[in-house]
Design a protein around this motif. Structure first.
Motif, PDB file in Angstrom:
ATOM      1  N   GLN A 147       1.602  58.335  32.169  1.00 17.77           N
ATOM      2  CA  GLN A 147       2.099  57.369  31.694  1.00 17.77           C
ATOM      3  C   GLN A 147       2.419  57.122  30.399  1.00 17.77           C
ATOM      4  O   GLN A 147       3.552  56.250  29.906  1.00 17.77           O
ATOM      5  CB  GLN A 147       1.991  56.306  32.505  1.00 17.77           C
ATOM      6  CG  GLN A 147       2.808  54.725  32.292  1.00 17.77           C
ATOM      7  CD  GLN A 147       4.007  54.996  33.129  1.00 17.77           C
ATOM      8  OE1 GLN A 147       4.433  55.929  34.210  1.00 17.77           O
ATOM      9  NE2 GLN A 147       5.259  53.737  32.463  1.00 17.77           N
ATOM     10  N   PHE A 148       1.430  57.252  29.429  1.00 14.99           N
ATOM     11  CA  PHE A 148       1.580  57.123  28.495  1.00 14.99           C
ATOM     12  C   PHE A 148       2.481  58.023  27.495  1.00 14.99           C
ATOM     13  O   PHE A 148       3.007  57.842  26.709  1.00 14.99           O
ATOM     14  CB  PHE A 148      -0.006  57.389  27.441  1.00 14.99           C
ATOM     15  CG  PHE A 148       0.251  57.473  25.633  1.00 14.99           C
ATOM     16  CD1 PHE A 148       0.437  56.673  25.472  1.00 14.99           C
ATOM     17  CD2 PHE A 148       0.008  58.734  25.672  1.00 14.99           C
ATOM     18  CE1 PHE A 148       0.671  56.742  23.390  1.00 14.99           C
ATOM     19  CE2 PHE A 148       0.324  58.809  23.980  1.00 14.99           C
ATOM     20  CZ  PHE A 148       0.292  58.125  23.135  1.00 14.99           C
ATOM     21  N   LEU A 149       2.604  59.549  28.358  1.00 11.42           N
ATOM     22  CA  LEU A 149       3.318  60.057  27.185  1.00 11.42           C
ATOM     23  C   LEU A 149       4.966  59.565  27.981  1.00 11.42           C
ATOM     24  O   LEU A 149       5.409  60.270  27.287  1.00 11.42           O
ATOM     25  CB  LEU A 149       2.986  61.478  27.912  1.00 11.42           C
ATOM     26  CG  LEU A 149       1.766  62.304  27.141  1.00 11.42           C
ATOM     27  CD1 LEU A 149       1.555  63.159  27.787  1.00 11.42           C
ATOM     28  CD2 LEU A 149       1.522  62.359  25.787  1.00 11.42           C
ATOM     29  N   ASP A 150       4.935  58.784  28.997  1.00 11.71           N
ATOM     30  CA  ASP A 150       6.350  59.054  29.517  1.00 11.71           C
ATOM     31  C   ASP A 150       6.793  58.042  28.055  1.00 11.71           C
ATOM     32  O   ASP A 150       8.366  58.068  28.116  1.00 11.71           O
ATOM     33  CB  ASP A 150       6.294  58.589  30.721  1.00 11.71           C
ATOM     34  CG  ASP A 150       7.563  58.052  31.493  1.00 11.71           C
ATOM     35  OD1 ASP A 150       8.567  59.074  31.465  1.00 11.71           O
ATOM     36  OD2 ASP A 150       8.076  57.221  32.097  1.00 11.71           O
ATOM     37  N   LEU A 151       5.790  56.590  27.973  1.00  7.24           N
ATOM     38  CA  LEU A 151       6.784  55.793  27.401  1.00  7.24           C
ATOM     39  C   LEU A 151       6.325  56.069  25.866  1.00  7.24           C
ATOM     40  O   LEU A 151       7.334  55.883  25.290  1.00  7.24           O
ATOM     41  CB  LEU A 151       5.541  54.821  27.053  1.00  7.24           C
ATOM     42  CG  LEU A 151       5.185  53.811  29.080  1.00  7.24           C
ATOM     43  CD1 LEU A 151       4.421  53.014  28.793  1.00  7.24           C
ATOM     44  CD2 LEU A 151       6.699  53.066  28.857  1.00  7.24           C
ATOM     45  N   ALA A 152       5.245  56.443  25.629  1.00  8.62           N
ATOM     46  CA  ALA A 152       5.463  57.146  24.102  1.00  8.62           C
ATOM     47  C   ALA A 152       6.566  57.801  23.583  1.00  8.62           C
ATOM     48  O   ALA A 152       7.108  58.018  22.208  1.00  8.62           O
ATOM     49  CB  ALA A 152       3.878  57.621  23.803  1.00  8.62           C
ATOM     50  N   GLY A 153       7.355  58.993  25.055  1.00 10.25           N
ATOM     51  CA  GLY A 153       7.889  60.186  24.240  1.00 10.25           C
ATOM     52  C   GLY A 153       9.326  59.738  23.811  1.00 10.25           C
ATOM     53  O   GLY A 153      10.083  59.852  23.241  1.00 10.25           O
ATOM     54  N   ARG A 174       7.368  68.843  29.512  1.00 14.73           N
ATOM     55  CA  ARG A 174       7.171  69.326  30.698  1.00 14.73           C
ATOM     56  C   ARG A 174       5.114  68.722  30.970  1.00 14.73           C
ATOM     57  O   ARG A 174       5.054  68.726  32.185  1.00 14.73           O
ATOM     58  CB  ARG A 174       6.723  70.852  30.622  1.00 14.73           C
ATOM     59  CG  ARG A 174       6.765  71.322  31.956  1.00 14.73           C
ATOM     60  CD  ARG A 174       6.974  72.481  32.440  1.00 14.73           C
ATOM     61  NE  ARG A 174       6.671  73.967  33.482  1.00 14.73           N
ATOM     62  CZ  ARG A 174       5.304  74.009  33.999  1.00 14.73           C
ATOM     63  NH1 ARG A 174       4.552  73.974  33.107  1.00 14.73           N
ATOM     64  NH2 ARG A 174       5.407  74.313  34.983  1.00 14.73           N
ATOM     65  N   THR A 175       4.830  68.535  30.128  1.00 17.33           N
ATOM     66  CA  THR A 175       3.358  68.208  29.906  1.00 17.33           C
ATOM     67  C   THR A 175       3.289  66.660  31.347  1.00 17.33           C
ATOM     68  O   THR A 175       2.712  66.036  31.713  1.00 17.33           O
ATOM     69  CB  THR A 175       2.930  67.811  28.605  1.00 17.33           C
ATOM     70  OG1 THR A 175       2.774  69.086  27.844  1.00 17.33           O
ATOM     71  CG2 THR A 175       1.736  67.353  28.555  1.00 17.33           C
ATOM     72  N   THR A 176       3.853  65.812  30.587  1.00 14.10           N
ATOM     73  CA  THR A 176       4.821  64.398  31.459  1.00 14.10           C
ATOM     74  C   THR A 176       4.634  64.742  32.274  1.00 14.10           C
ATOM     75  O   THR A 176       4.475  64.512  33.308  1.00 14.10           O
ATOM     76  CB  THR A 176       5.935  63.627  30.716  1.00 14.10           C
ATOM     77  OG1 THR A 176       5.769  63.634  29.122  1.00 14.10           O
ATOM     78  CG2 THR A 176       5.481  62.240  31.117  1.00 14.10           C
ATOM     79  N   PRO A 196      11.424  61.202  28.445  1.00 12.21           N
ATOM     80  CA  PRO A 196      11.023  62.606  28.008  1.00 12.21           C
ATOM     81  C   PRO A 196      10.973  63.605  29.301  1.00 12.21           C
ATOM     82  O   PRO A 196      10.440  63.617  29.648  1.00 12.21           O
ATOM     83  CB  PRO A 196       9.789  62.656  27.466  1.00 12.21           C
ATOM     84  CG  PRO A 196       8.982  61.426  27.963  1.00 12.21           C
ATOM     85  CD  PRO A 196      10.168  60.357  28.344  1.00 12.21           C
ATOM     86  N   THR A 197      12.508  63.642  30.022  1.00 12.63           N
ATOM     87  CA  THR A 197      12.928  64.433  31.059  1.00 12.63           C
ATOM     88  C   THR A 197      13.173  65.913  30.760  1.00 12.63           C
ATOM     89  O   THR A 197      13.491  66.125  29.683  1.00 12.63           O
ATOM     90  CB  THR A 197      13.731  63.896  32.037  1.00 12.63           C
ATOM     91  OG1 THR A 197      14.795  63.863  31.800  1.00 12.63           O
ATOM     92  CG2 THR A 197      13.129  62.684  32.230  1.00 12.63           C
ATOM     93  N   GLN A 198      12.943  66.782  31.460  1.00 15.14           N
ATOM     94  CA  GLN A 198      13.265  67.957  31.577  1.00 15.14           C
ATOM     95  C   GLN A 198      14.881  68.393  31.482  1.00 15.14           C
ATOM     96  O   GLN A 198      15.343  69.185  30.694  1.00 15.14           O
ATOM     97  CB  GLN A 198      12.745  68.820  32.452  1.00 15.14           C
ATOM     98  CG  GLN A 198      11.200  69.146  32.161  1.00 15.14           C
ATOM     99  CD  GLN A 198      10.526  70.268  33.437  1.00 15.14           C
ATOM    100  OE1 GLN A 198      10.725  72.123  32.734  1.00 15.14           O
ATOM    101  NE2 GLN A 198       9.020  70.103  33.987  1.00 15.14           N
TER     102      GLN A 198
END
Length: 356
Positions: free
Chosen positions: A178-184, A196-198, A268-270
Motif C-alpha cells: 500500500q505504501f508503494l501504491d501511494l508513494a509511486g 510489478r513489486t506493488t 503505479p500499475t503495469q
C-alpha cells in the motif's frame, strides 16, 4: 464467484463455497455480535463500528478464504475451528484494507454503494449531528477499519506458530504494498519494476499465495510445493491486472466503482508502465498529468482511448491469459489431490475472468 459442480437435479455449490456459507459467515456474524455485546457491557450507548464491520463483511467474493480452504485441503485434512478462525481473520483484514484504501484514495463508491466514509457522513447530515459531516465520516471509517484490523490481529495471533509466521509476513507485505501504491503515484513513477513489486505485495501474494500458504500451514505443511507457490503468484498477479483493467475500462454498473480513478491518481500499475513506453506524444503529455488536478475528466477519457490505441490494454489482457495458462499447467506438477487441482483451476478462472 463460487465454483460449482453440475449434478443430476441442478448445480450444487463447491466445497469452498459451502464452507464460506455454512461455516465462515455464521462464525463472523457471531464474532461481531459478541463484539457489540462487549461494547454494550462496557457502557457504550452506541456501537456503530462493530455494526459497520458486520455489514461490510456481508458481501464480497471471499476469494482469500477460498484459497486458504484449498491450501488446507492439500493434505486431506478436514476443516476445523482453526481454519475457520484463519479465514475470518483474512476477511477482516481485507475489510480493513478496503476501508482504509477508500479513505486514502478519497473514493466515493465501493461495491456499487457509497464508500463507508461517505455513508457515515450522509448519516451525520440526516440526523443533523454537530460538527463537520465529512470529517466525522472520515474519522468513523478510519476507526471502523482499525476495529476490523484489531479483531483480525487477535484471531491471527492465536493461530499455531507456523501459521502466525505466514500471517505476520502477509500483513507486513500488505502495508508495504500500500505504501508503494501511494508513494509511486506521488512520485509519478512509471517503471515496470515498481509497478510489478506493488502488484505482488499489495494484492497478488495477499490474495492467493499467502492464503494458500496459511491454509497449508494449518494443515501441518511447512512449505507450499514450489509449483503451487508459483501458481499463486501468477494467479494473484493476473487478479490484480484484471482489477487494473476493470477500473479503467470496466462497466461501473458491474464494478461498483467509477472508471478512471487509477488514471486520475496516476497509480503505479503495469498498465501505465507499459503505456509509458508506447504512448505517442499526445498520450505522454496526458500521462504526465496523471495524479495532478490538471488532469480533467475529458483528459481521462482521451487517455483511456490512447491506452487502447498504443496496445497497452491488449498487452495486459494477454499477460492475464498467459499467467492463468501457465499457472494451471503448474498444478499438474504440484502433485495435488485431484479435487484440489480442479478447484484451483476453477478459482483461477473465476478470479481473473470476472467483470467486477
Amino acid at each position: 464467484m463460487s465454483v460449482n459442480v453440475r449434478r443430476a437435479g441442478g448445480v450444487l455449490p463447491s466445497a469452498d463455497a459451502t464452507f464460506v456459507t455454512d461455516e465462515l459467515r455464521p462464525y463472523l456474524a457471531e464474532l461481531l455480535r459478541r463484539e457489540q455485546t462487549a461494547w454494550k457491557e462496557q457502557g457504550a450507548p452506541w456501537w456503530d463500528p462493530p455494526e459497520e464491520v458486520a455489514a461490510y463483511l456481508d458481501g464480497g467474493k471471499a476469494l482469500r478464504p477460498r484459497f486458504c480452504y484449498w491450501g488446507h485441503a492439500i493434505t486431506g485434512e478436514d476443516t476445523g475451528p482453526l481454519l475457520t478462525q484463519a479465514c475470518a481473520a483474512l476477511e477482516l483484514l481485507h475489510a480493513f484494507a478496503l476501508i482504509h484504501d477508500d479513505l486514502m484514495d478519497n473514493s466515493d463508491t465501493r461495491r456499487g454503494r457509497p464508500a463507508l466514509h461517505r455513508r457515515i457522513a450522509a448519516r451525520h447530515r440526516q440526523h443533523d449531528w454537530a460538527g463537520d459531516p465529512d470529517g466525522y465520516g472520515h474519522a468513523m471509517a478510519l476507526l471502523t477499519g482499525d476495529l476490523a484490523f484489531a479483531i483480525a490481529s487477535r484471531l491471527g495471533a492465536a493461530l499455531p506458530g507456523p501459521a502466525v509466521a505466514v500471517w505476520d509476513r502477509m500483513v507486513g507485505d500488505l502495508v508495504l504494498g500500500q505504501f508503494l501504491d501511494l508513494a509511486g503515484a506521488a512520485r509519478r513513477d512509471r517503471s515496470l519494476e515498481v509497478a510489478r513489486t506493488t502488484t505482488m505485495l499489495k494484492s497478488a501474494q495477499y490474495t492467493v499465495t499467502d492464503p494458500l500458504r496459511l491454509g497449508a500451514a494449518l494443515a501441518g505443511l511447512p512449505e507450499l510445493p514450489i509449483a503451487l507457490a508459483r501458481y499463486g503468484d501468477l494467479v494473484g498477479e493476473a487478479f490484480q491486472l484484471r482489477d487494473d483493467l476493470l477500473v479503467v475500462f470496466g462497466d461501473p454498473r458491474l464494478t461498483g466503482k467509477p472508471v478512471g480513478e487509477d488514471l486520475a491518481s496516476g497509480k503505479p500499475t503495469q498498465l501505465l508502465a507499459y503505456a509509458a513506453k508506447e504512448l505517442p506524444p499526445r498520450g505522454q503529455a496526458l500521462l504526465a498529468l496523471a495524479g495532478t488536478p490538471a488532469l480533467t475528466r475529458a483528459d481521462v477519457a482521451v487517455l483511456t482511448d490512447e491506452l487502447v490505441r498504443c496496445g497497452a490494454r491488449n498487452h495486459v489482457e494477454r499477460k492475464v491469459r498467459n499467467n492463468v495458462d501457465v499457472a494451471c499447467a503448474l498444478l499438474d506438477q504440484a502433485e495435488l489431490p485431484p479435487r484440489v487441482a480442479t478447484a484451483l483451476r476453477s478459482l483461477a478462472m473465476a478470479a481473473t475472468e470476472r467483470q467486477r
